[in-house]
Design a protein around this motif. Structure first.
Motif, PDB file in Angstrom:
ATOM      1  N   GLN A  21      -1.999   9.756   6.401  1.00 27.93           N
ATOM      2  CA  GLN A  21      -1.201  10.519   5.442  1.00 27.93           C
ATOM      3  C   GLN A  21      -1.995  11.702   4.897  1.00 27.93           C
ATOM      4  O   GLN A  21      -3.199  11.603   4.687  1.00 27.93           O
ATOM      5  CB  GLN A  21      -0.776   9.626   4.276  1.00 27.93           C
ATOM      6  N   PRO A  77       3.488  11.668   2.537  1.00 26.40           N
ATOM      7  CA  PRO A  77       3.423  10.524   3.454  1.00 26.40           C
ATOM      8  C   PRO A  77       3.358  10.949   4.918  1.00 26.40           C
ATOM      9  O   PRO A  77       3.097  10.130   5.790  1.00 26.40           O
ATOM     10  CB  PRO A  77       4.731   9.777   3.161  1.00 26.40           C
ATOM     11  N   SER A 128      -9.350   1.388   3.259  1.00 26.88           N
ATOM     12  CA  SER A 128      -9.532   2.192   2.057  1.00 26.88           C
ATOM     13  C   SER A 128     -10.983   2.665   1.997  1.00 26.88           C
ATOM     14  O   SER A 128     -11.868   2.124   2.654  1.00 26.88           O
ATOM     15  CB  SER A 128      -9.194   1.387   0.808  1.00 26.88           C
ATOM     16  N   GLY A 130      -1.270  13.174   1.953  1.00 23.54           N
ATOM     17  CA  GLY A 130      -1.326  13.122   0.494  1.00 23.54           C
ATOM     18  C   GLY A 130      -0.909  14.422  -0.170  1.00 23.54           C
ATOM     19  O   GLY A 130      -0.068  15.172   0.333  1.00 23.54           O
ATOM     20  N   GLU A 152      -2.324   7.017   0.870  1.00 21.18           N
ATOM     21  CA  GLU A 152      -1.995   5.712   0.321  1.00 21.18           C
ATOM     22  C   GLU A 152      -3.177   4.760   0.442  1.00 21.18           C
ATOM     23  O   GLU A 152      -3.864   4.722   1.458  1.00 21.18           O
ATOM     24  CB  GLU A 152      -0.784   5.140   1.076  1.00 21.18           C
ATOM     25  N   GLU A 153      -3.405   4.016  -0.646  1.00 19.52           N
ATOM     26  CA  GLU A 153      -4.504   3.057  -0.733  1.00 19.52           C
ATOM     27  C   GLU A 153      -5.867   3.709  -0.490  1.00 19.52           C
ATOM     28  O   GLU A 153      -6.820   3.065  -0.039  1.00 19.52           O
ATOM     29  CB  GLU A 153      -4.287   1.897   0.253  1.00 19.52           C
ATOM     30  N   GLY A 184      -3.378   2.250  -4.642  1.00 18.82           N
ATOM     31  CA  GLY A 184      -2.882   2.664  -3.351  1.00 18.82           C
ATOM     32  C   GLY A 184      -1.728   3.618  -3.358  1.00 18.82           C
ATOM     33  O   GLY A 184      -0.925   3.624  -2.446  1.00 18.82           O
ATOM     34  N   ARG A 185      -1.589   4.430  -4.383  1.00 21.43           N
ATOM     35  CA  ARG A 185      -0.487   5.397  -4.377  1.00 21.43           C
ATOM     36  C   ARG A 185      -0.981   6.722  -3.826  1.00 21.43           C
ATOM     37  O   ARG A 185      -2.083   7.165  -4.152  1.00 21.43           O
ATOM     38  CB  ARG A 185       0.040   5.595  -5.803  1.00 21.43           C
ATOM     39  N   PRO A 186      -0.171   7.364  -2.985  1.00 21.55           N
ATOM     40  CA  PRO A 186      -0.587   8.697  -2.519  1.00 21.55           C
ATOM     41  C   PRO A 186      -0.520   9.703  -3.644  1.00 21.55           C
ATOM     42  O   PRO A 186       0.435   9.727  -4.403  1.00 21.55           O
ATOM     43  CB  PRO A 186       0.450   9.016  -1.426  1.00 21.55           C
ATOM     44  N   SER A 202      10.144  11.846  -1.761  1.00 17.99           N
ATOM     45  CA  SER A 202       8.753  11.413  -1.563  1.00 17.99           C
ATOM     46  C   SER A 202       7.990  12.333  -0.625  1.00 17.99           C
ATOM     47  O   SER A 202       6.765  12.223  -0.523  1.00 17.99           O
ATOM     48  CB  SER A 202       8.721   9.987  -1.016  1.00 17.99           C
TER      49      SER A 202
END
Length: 797
Positions: free
Chosen positions: A413, A527, A646, A415, A614-615, A794-796, A522
């Protein structure tokens, strides 16, 4: 009735029949126009007039077909007599391809043919059947060497735009591999067919099939089934399983594209081809259905390239080969014959500077004592705006140790480095908020954490969280960009229209087939799985004031002294200059005081944006000066399983975000790359007010004093709620912590109670603030840069 023979005589025309203007008339033995008739007084067929004269008669059509048929038959016969089976071509001693920097210095040499011939009896029967199922199921049962029907179908598909289609039998493919070449010409195809027919008469099917297996290209520089068995599974051909043989057979259709280690994003396509092969074996009764049901996809091992491709060399060669293949300049089979001298656009000094920047800011910080550091990967690309020339490409630590290029892979991703495309799209489309306010850098949005996105029909079910669950309150678009506020940008994407945002990203240079480039709110949070190279091309478009052209990696190609024609690069105004320059103006404050302040080390005017996947599986920094656009990504991947991981704890840090190692690497590289060039200022043509800092407007009271206007104060509740939100203020009598450098307001009953500490800090690692003190808990100023607590949720961002 008389027995005398009756003779026919034409009836005299009646007066009516002979009337002027009639088609009939004239004496016996003449045609309708009075001309003489044929033998015996028969009438001639009336001459065709008008449009009928343009339509050929059946006699003409038949004559033409027969004539062409005889001509074609004669040509085939003559060709058969004149074309002999030639000696084998020189592919076994093919020259190396030489890859050069733009100054002519050598990057790498590649192309030595890797082949080890084997006898057909050494190849397991299941592997033989797999190849036949993939390429020519009727090879042994059909006496023909040429499938004319398939050739015509392939030619038609190619002409009608369905792509280059194969229409060759195994015999034809063997002739092409062993006797001819890979060029796509009508003459070569005709010679291939004639030689195939002759060869089919002179040697056995087993001999042809053995030769085909030994000359076919399987990718990874492997020619022949034995070399392929070693390259993909590290074993001899005799040891291949049915599953492995089916995978190697599938590779024949698209050797490099179906290498699931080099191109993990192509694994679904490779698996479909693998299933096609196995299903064909079952259909031909070469494989029991029960065994087919238990067969599992055999993921090949890591490639083991020669040490001549160590360091960045292998990544560069791989990127160049992909570039030439995708642009239709040279396909991989043609390139593999060798002898090409390829001058790239890469600048040796800049390439070396990129390697040094990564080594200093990432590699040197890793430790064998930290498990997380084993997972650290870095990718980077640098492009000159305007020309589109790729001047530096960093694919990973070493091609011989890590085969997949982090510069071109499309499985992480991007981001928040995607967020600028939302702002660009808003300006391009003259977008407004849900309550009708024009979207500009100074438009106020509610930055509350997990605020529900509001659409034309009211509240949606999407409520994205901000990093570390920070409530930013009412803030401008400019500040939301500085702090990378998810809730603001998700709402803005909804206001602009997710489909329009996607269209803008594609116009800037993001491929339309990018995974997860979905038109939903989103999309603003990134993403999408675009590559570092994709993002560098898009940011280069912004740097070039909205003009887009495809990136360029190859400057010149020659073979045997002759130059290979390269496609001319064309550019177009993908987005308006105002939209691109407005985005640039806003991104400048990200570097000056937002999440990307580490990029200030470049020592010259620069803009950029940070991002986190993410994460925290990847951290990005994408930025540019007026003369160079560069993107750096630090990624997490388990070296044993290939799974994304991560970056928590890597480099000895609680987490890695875009404002850390990626921005530091970007600054170090860009400073070195441009050290010998004078600094340039941005020449911007922005929408009104976008190139100014957010300064509160002042309202004059009746007594002549002034105070900040609530309408222009980003921290004050707006009179009109932005996009589906309601203004909020602290509850009287409470101690609330401030955000973004503003202390909380003490409770009215708190006396000298201090405002709450601003525990949140900047989104990408900036500072928080502690509240001031006062008799009523006045608003605190910026005191210290302590960041808020880490929440690895873990949120973008």
């Amino acid at each position: 009735m008389s027995d005398e023979p009756q003779h026919w005589a034409p009836r005299e025309p009646s007066d009516a029949a002979a009337a002027p203007g009639s088609d009939r008339g004239g004496p016996p033995g003449t045609d309708a126009q009075g001309g003489k008739g044929g033998k015996g007084g028969k009438k001639r067929r009336p001459r065709r007039t008008g449009w009928r004269r343009a339509v050929p008669t059946w006699r003409m059509v038949l004559g033409t077909v027969l004539g062409l048929g005889l001509l074609l038959a004669g040509g085939v016969f003559a060709g058969y007599q004149l074309v002999d089976i030639p000696a084998a071509n020189a592919s076994a001693t093919a020259q190396s391809n030489v890859y050069l920097y733009n100054d002519g210095s050598v990057i790498a040499r590649d192309g030595d043919v890797n082949r080890e011939k084997v006898k057909l009896s050494q190849v397991p029967m299941t592997v033989q059947h797999a190849v036949l199922a993939a390429e020519d199921r009727d090879f042994y049962s059909d006496a023909r060497a040429v499938d004319v029907k398939a050739m015509l179908r392939a030619g038609w598909n190619t002409v009608t735009g369905k792509g280059k289609q194969g229409g060759s039998t195994i015999t034809q493919q063997y002739v092409k591999n062993y006797y001819l070449g890979q060029e796509r010409t009508v003459l070569r195809k005709a010679k291939e067919a004639i030689i195939a027919v002759k060869l089919n008469r002179e040697v056995t099917k087993d001999q042809i099939f053995e030769g085909y297996l030994n000359t076919s290209y399987f990718g990874r520089n492997a020619y022949g089934i034995q070399a392929a068995a070693q390259a993909y599974y590290g074993k001899n051909v005799e040891e291949l399983s049915t599953s492995e043989g089916a995978y190697l057979a599938a590779l024949l259709n698209a050797p490099s594209a179906y290498d699931v280690v080099a191109h993990p994003d192509n694994k679904p396509a490779a698996q479909r081809r693998w299933n096609y092969v196995l299903d064909g074996m079952v259909k031909e009764d070469w494989l029991p259905a029960a065994e087919r049901a238990t067969t599992r996809f055999p993921t090949p091992g890591e490639a083991k390239p020669s040490t001549g491709l160590s360091g960045q060399r292998g990544y560069i060669v791989q990127a160049v080969e992909d570039y030439l293949n995708r642009r239709g300049i040279l396909d991989e089979k043609t390139l593999a014959t060798g002898g090409y001298r390829i001058t790239t656009t890469l600048d040796k000094a800049k390439q070396d500077a990129f390697v040094k920047a990564v080594d200093t800011n990432v590699t040197a910080r890793t430790s064998t004592d930290r498990k997380a550091d084993r997972n650290v990967r870095v990718g980077g690309v640098s492009i000159v705006p305007g020309s589109g020339a790729v001047v530096a490409l960093y694919g990973g630590i070493d091609y011989t140790k890590q085969y997949v290029s982090n510069a071109t892979r499309r499985d992480y991703q991007v981001g928040s480095v995607f967020k600028p495309f939302v702002l660009t799209s808003a300006v391009v489309n003259d977008s407004t908020t849900q309550d009708g306010r024009p979207i500009t850098p100074n438009t106020v949005y509610d930055g509350s954490n997990k605020r529900t996105v509001v659409g034309p029909q009211g509240a949606t079910d999407y409520a994205p969280a901000n990093e570390d669950d920070v409530d930013h309150g009412d803030i401008t678009v400019r500040t939301a960009t500085d702090e990378s506020v998810n809730s603001v940008y998700a709402q803005m994407a909804q206001d602009v229209g997710p489909g329009k945002v996607r269209d803008t990203a594609i116009a800037l240079g993001i491929p339309a087939d990018t995974p997860d480039l979905t038109a939903s709110p989103s999309i603003a949070l990134g993403p999408a799985n675009a590559s570092v190279l994709d993002m560098a091309e898009a940011y280069a478009t912004l740097a070039d004031h909205g003009r887009h052209g495809p990136y360029v990696l190859v400057d010149k190609i020659t073979k045997d002294g002759a130059e290979v024609e390269l496609p001319e690069r064309t550019t177009e105004q993908a987005v308006s200059r105002e939209a691109a320059d407005t985005t640039t103006a806003v991104l400048r404050s990200v570097v000056e005081g937002g999440t990307g302040t580490a990029a200030q080390a470049v020592g010259r005017p620069a803009v950029g944006k940070t991002g986190t996947a993410e994460e925290d599986r990847a951290a990005w920094f994408a930025g540019y000066t007026p003369d160079l656009a560069t993107v750096v990504a630090v990624m997490g991947q388990n070296p044993d399983t290939g799974a994304q991981t991560s970056l928590y704890g890597a480099l000895g840090l609680p987490r890695i975000n875009g404002g850390g190692a990626p921005a530091e690497t970007w600054a170090a590289y860009t400073e070195a790359a441009l050290r010998s060039s004078p600094a340039q200022e941005f020449d911007l043509e922005t929408m009104p007010g976008s190139d100014e800092e957010d300064e509160p407007l002042l309202d004059e009271d009746s007594d002549g004093s002034t105070e900040p206007s609530a309408a222009s104060d980003p921290t004050a509740p707006s009179a009109t709620a932005p996009s589906g939100i309601a203004p909020s203020s602290p509850t009287p009598g409470t101690d609330t912590g401030g955000t973004d450098g503003t202390g909380g307001t003490g409770g009215t009953t708190g006396g000298n109670a201090s405002g709450g500490s601003g525990e949140t800090g900047n989104t990408e690692g900036g500072g928080g603030a502690s509240g001031g003190t006062g008799s009523t808990g006045g608003t605190g100023g910026f005191v210290e840069g302590a960041r808020g607590p880490d929440f690895p949720d873990g949120r973008p961002v």
